[in-house]
Design an enzyme around this catalytic site. Structure first.
Site, PDB file in Angstrom:
ATOM      1  N   THR A   1       1.292  -2.264   6.803  1.00  0.00           N
ATOM      2  CA  THR A   1       0.241  -1.260   6.955  1.00  0.00           C
ATOM      3  C   THR A   1      -0.935  -1.860   7.709  1.00  0.00           C
ATOM      4  OG1 THR A   1       0.929  -0.178   4.910  1.00  0.00           O
ATOM      5  CG2 THR A   1      -1.290   0.287   5.687  1.00  0.00           C
TER       6      THR A   1
ATOM      7  N   HIS B   1      -2.999 -12.205  -3.715  1.00  0.00           N
ATOM      8  CA  HIS B   1      -3.201 -11.376  -2.532  1.00  0.00           C
ATOM      9  C   HIS B   1      -1.941 -11.497  -1.697  1.00  0.00           C
ATOM     10  CE1 HIS B   1      -5.528 -10.482   1.437  1.00  0.00           C
ATOM     11  NE2 HIS B   1      -4.801  -9.441   1.021  1.00  0.00           N
ATOM     12  N   ASP B   2      -1.316 -10.377  -1.386  1.00  0.00           N
ATOM     13  CA  ASP B   2      -0.002 -10.428  -0.746  1.00  0.00           C
ATOM     14  C   ASP B   2      -0.014 -11.220   0.561  1.00  0.00           C
ATOM     15  OD1 ASP B   2      -1.385  -8.469   0.688  1.00  0.00           O
ATOM     16  OD2 ASP B   2      -0.012  -6.841   0.167  1.00  0.00           O
ATOM     17  N   THR B   3      -1.146 -11.225   1.266  1.00  0.00           N
ATOM     18  CA  THR B   3      -1.196 -12.006   2.503  1.00  0.00           C
ATOM     19  C   THR B   3      -1.173 -13.502   2.210  1.00  0.00           C
ATOM     20  OG1 THR B   3      -2.501 -10.235   3.499  1.00  0.00           O
ATOM     21  CG2 THR B   3      -2.392 -12.299   4.699  1.00  0.00           C
TER      22      THR B   3
ATOM     23  N   ALA C   1       0.804  -1.216   0.000  1.00  0.00           N
ATOM     24  CA  ALA C   1       0.000   0.000   0.000  1.00  0.00           C
ATOM     25  C   ALA C   1       0.839   1.268   0.000  1.00  0.00           C
ATOM     26  CB  ALA C   1      -0.936   0.002   1.209  1.00  0.00           C
TER      27      ALA C   1
ATOM     28  N   GLY D   1       6.776  -6.519   7.057  1.00  0.00           N
ATOM     29  CA  GLY D   1       7.578  -5.359   7.440  1.00  0.00           C
ATOM     30  C   GLY D   1       7.720  -5.162   8.929  1.00  0.00           C
TER      31      GLY D   1
ATOM     32  N   GLY E   1       6.249  -0.469  -3.746  1.00  0.00           N
ATOM     33  CA  GLY E   1       6.355  -1.708  -4.506  1.00  0.00           C
ATOM     34  C   GLY E   1       7.802  -2.124  -4.587  1.00  0.00           C
ATOM     35  N   ARG E   2       8.034  -3.403  -4.855  1.00  0.00           N
ATOM     36  CA  ARG E   2       9.392  -3.890  -4.972  1.00  0.00           C
ATOM     37  C   ARG E   2       9.418  -5.054  -5.963  1.00  0.00           C
ATOM     38  NH1 ARG E   2       6.362  -4.624  -1.271  1.00  0.00           N
ATOM     39  NH2 ARG E   2       7.089  -2.760  -0.234  1.00  0.00           N
TER      40      ARG E   2
END
Length: 500
Positions: A268, A245-247, A24, A415, A27-28
């Site tokens: 986030t 979905h990143d999760t 959010a 993170g 990006g990487r």
């Protein structure tokens, strides 16, 4: 799935893959080289993700994100596959020519206010949960589509693509709807793993707008010639569907041994819960606001969304705007020295969802609940972190009770791994050891799904996790490190429960 033609030119025991991971705030692009049971990571490009408000609406700058993806793939060099993951729920609309109809709207935009009540008139909340298993969040895709009803854009739309599917389409020209992200729309049944026609018809959503579903590990096309020219990559380069979905990707990267673990994907947001074989669709689960999202290998991510480090990020932005910038490491050291549990908040309170003025909103919440108002940035940061640790405890406790599953360890990934104070407070609050790492969990999960699909690493998720345990740096935090006694944490948790 058989290895791609480019992967086949190498030993099936090795390969290099590119993970595009969009969060959010940034990006990487991370490359992973898998060989002989190890995974070596290299971040090759990082770029900001800055929402833009125009005409009173908060949008994602999706073209800037796409350019960041191209720049990252150029920096990656030769790869055997590309995979994309991002945050959930948001989407782009395509017209009959496949062109994007305006910048995607940000989930924090106010357009979904009141939409849950509108949907409830045709699909009562208990019925909606029984069909979809998704917790109430005001910005779920269902509510966004209902909010867009009657707009010129939706009327002209011929396709809805979730954010990672939209970027994948631009890379390949192939359209699809990846399953783990589709499960966050509140339009998918986690039991059948397909869209719910009953919910869609009752809510007035046209399911034909969605491209066909695809699973993590499925082929998602190959880079278009123009994309290869832009990035300097030699073809063919396949794109592989991952847990988009990143999760979902982050949970796939949890380096657990056995199944008696809880996870907290931090950033986030904090997503705290369990990995299950089947959804929990009870009324008690609904009222506890737990969600059943789909994961890799047919799993269910049974979790609660918690406001997460957004609270601290917004405080930092406010202080900087006021001319009082805070250096994060120094702020956390000062926060660690503050009295524990002096003031705590319910980190799931929707009042903290919008951006702006977070320190004052935190002060107002403390004032309204009769607690001491934090004095200065250090006490505010400690209030936030104590509150997040409490929210983690409550989610882990509730998940165990509702799913009838006992856990022995909490894995923190994402993170928040870099926030040592939060990790220690979470161990203290939960009364359980916390294993922290990997920090780039979504990228790691993205990479291992690709490597597995191309035959480079073993297929069993347990074996994948064993590989990660051997390959990644991890740190364990034990409870009872002096940041509040078990009795103090228990009392604070009871008070939060009583005021919900």
């Amino acid at each position: 799935m058989s290895p791609s033609s480019s992967a086949a030119r190498r030993s099936p025991r090795s390969g290099t893959f590119a993970a595009v991971d969009l969060g959010a705030s940034s990006g990487r692009v991370v490359t992973g080289h898998a060989e002989r049971g190890t995974l070596r990571l290299r971040e090759v490009h990082r770029f900001p993700n800055r929402p833009v408000r125009t005409g009173g609406t908060l949008h994602w700058d999706v073209l800037a994100l796409y350019q960041g993806v191209l720049d990252g793939l150029r920096a990656a060099g030769r790869v055997d596959s590309v995979g994309l993951d991002s945050w959930a729920v948001d989407y782009g609309l395509l017209d009959a020519d496949g062109a994007l109809l305006g910048n995607p709207v940000h989930y924090r935009d106010a357009r979904t206010e009141g939409m849950a009540d509108r949907v409830a008139r045709s699909v009562p909340p208990a019925e909606l949960y029984a069909h979809t298993g998704l917790q109430y969040l005001p910005f779920n895709t269902l509510y966004q589509l209902v909010a867009a009803r009657g707009s010129a854009q939706l009327a002209a739309a011929r396709q809805v693509l979730l954010i990672p599917d939209l970027l994948s389409y631009w890379l390949t020209g192939v359209r699809g709807t990846e399953l783990t992200n589709a499960s966050t729309t509140q339009l998918l049944d986690p039991r059948t793993r397909s869209f719910s026609t009953a919910v869609a018809e009752a809510a007035g959503v046209d399911l034909s707008l969605f491209a066909p579903l695809r699973e993590p590990g499925d082929p998602a096309g190959e880079l278009l010639p123009g994309v290869r020219e832009e990035t300097g990559l030699e073809g063919p380069v396949p794109v592989t569907a991952v847990g988009s979905h990143d999760t979902a990707s982050a949970v796939a990267a949890v380096p657990a041994t056995g199944d008696r673990f809880a996870y907290i994907a931090t950033g986030t947001w904090s997503l705290a819960g369990l990995e299950l074989a089947s959804p929990v669709l009870s009324e008690e689960s609904r009222t506890a606001n737990f969600t059943n999202e789909l994961g890799v290998d047919g799993t269910v991510r049974y979790l609660r969304n918690i406001m997460g480090l957004w609270l601290l990020q917004e405080c930092l932005r406010t202080w900087e705007a006021e001319g009082r910038p805070q250096e994060l490491s120094a702020l956390l050291r000062a926060a660690a020295s503050c009295a524990p549990l002096r003031s705590v908040l319910d980190a799931a309170d929707p009042r903290f969802l919008p951006p702006g003025g977070m320190p004052e909103r935190i002060a107002d919440a403390c004032r309204a609940s009769g607690q001491p108002v934090p004095e200065g940035p250090a006490q505010t940061a400690r209030c936030v972190l104590d509150s997040l640790a409490l929210a983690h405890r409550l989610a882990v406790e509730d998940a165990q009770r509702l799913a009838d599953r006992e856990v022995e360890t909490v894995h923190v990934v994402g993170g928040g791994v870099h926030n040592e104070l939060l990790c220690q407070l979470t161990a203290d609050a939960c009364g359980l050891p916390v294993v922290a790492g990997p920090a780039e969990a979504a990228a790691v999960g993205n990479l291992v799904v690709q490597a597995r699909a191309h035959g480079v690493i073993p297929g069993d998720l347990g074996l994948v996790r064993a590989l990660l345990c051997d390959s990644l740096p991890l740190r364990t935090y034990q409870p009872g490190d002096g940041h509040g006694s078990p009795e103090e944490w228990a009392r604070a948790a009871r008070e939060i429960r009583e005021h919900r």
